[in-house]
Design an enzyme around this catalytic site. Sequence first.
Site, mmCIF file in Angstrom:
data_model
loop_
_atom_site.group_PDB
_atom_site.id
_atom_site.type_symbol
_atom_site.label_atom_id
_atom_site.label_comp_id
_atom_site.label_asym_id
_atom_site.label_seq_id
_atom_site.Cartn_x
_atom_site.Cartn_y
_atom_site.Cartn_z
ATOM 1 N N TYR A 56 0.839 -1.189 0.000
ATOM 2 C CA TYR A 56 0.000 0.000 0.000
ATOM 3 C C TYR A 56 0.881 1.249 0.000
ATOM 4 O O TYR A 56 1.221 1.809 1.047
ATOM 5 C CB TYR A 56 -0.946 0.007 1.203
ATOM 6 C CG TYR A 56 -1.778 -1.248 1.363
ATOM 7 C CD1 TYR A 56 -1.993 -2.119 0.299
ATOM 8 C CD2 TYR A 56 -2.349 -1.567 2.591
ATOM 9 C CE1 TYR A 56 -2.754 -3.269 0.456
ATOM 10 C CE2 TYR A 56 -3.119 -2.715 2.750
ATOM 11 C CZ TYR A 56 -3.306 -3.554 1.674
ATOM 12 O OH TYR A 56 -4.058 -4.698 1.838
ATOM 13 N N PRO A 203 -14.751 -7.324 2.160
ATOM 14 C CA PRO A 203 -15.832 -7.915 2.956
ATOM 15 C C PRO A 203 -17.228 -7.443 2.578
ATOM 16 O O PRO A 203 -18.210 -8.093 2.922
ATOM 17 C CB PRO A 203 -15.484 -7.485 4.385
ATOM 18 C CG PRO A 203 -14.747 -6.191 4.198
ATOM 19 C CD PRO A 203 -13.960 -6.355 2.942
#
Length: 279
Positions: A56, A203
Amino acid sequence: MTSTAFRIGGDLEVRRLGFGAMHLPTEPVPARESSLALVRRAVELGVTLIDTAYLYGGGTNEELLAEALYPYPDGLLITTKVGVARSGPSGEWRLDGRPAVLRAQVEQALRRLRVERIELLQLHRVDPETPLADQLGALRDLRTEGKVGRIGLSEITVAELDQARKIVDVASVQNRYNVLDREHEPVLTACERAGIAFLPWRPVAAGASGAKAEIAAVAAELGATPTQVALAWLLSRSPVMLPIPGTARVSHLEENLAAERFHLTRAHCARLEQLHKSA
């Protein structure tokens, strides 16, 4: 009643609903300031599990978290991932699980996060060009040295998990999973049997319109949002499930964390259980 806490590795207690930092911008300055404020708000709201990775931003995400939260409050776990590097022919990102690369990334993460030990370190992906025993052996050595507390894996199969557990104690698995995408159901089952934390990435489902309509219908019945239903379903699906939804907006953060307030009935769960078949 669904428990809101879980002990990773049997001893490291966290709130099951965490935060994924991947989407936080680190520049330009106004966006960075918003990211810092959002992370601090997450901790104010009781988040104790924050997920990041070297990938990231090449470490800039780790630096952002340290800037926002150091010195860290007691009970806060920041887990990071290694094993992806700019080591392709033209400097592009590629899987790289060579022991020297993993060790270097861990050393860099320790400096960026301003800690002496990473309590949960996850292998971002298994590098098919490096023997798994070599990859996990490097992480095991770092744990022996006290630089890593617990070891996790990401995007693995049941067979790879079984192989890994013969080499190291596996504390967590981070695979893609949501109410519409349950490809890794066998991995979740294996984690349940072994008491291994399962951190689903992505999710919150984005799938077929009919399936999303059913989620919206359940949400309307509960007075929740579809996102909250998707997260509440994950929390009810398994006691080892630790969702880490990410966002760059405080309003979405607050919406996500409120998901644990909603209780899905057996009838709700039965309806949602069927959705991945039509997604």
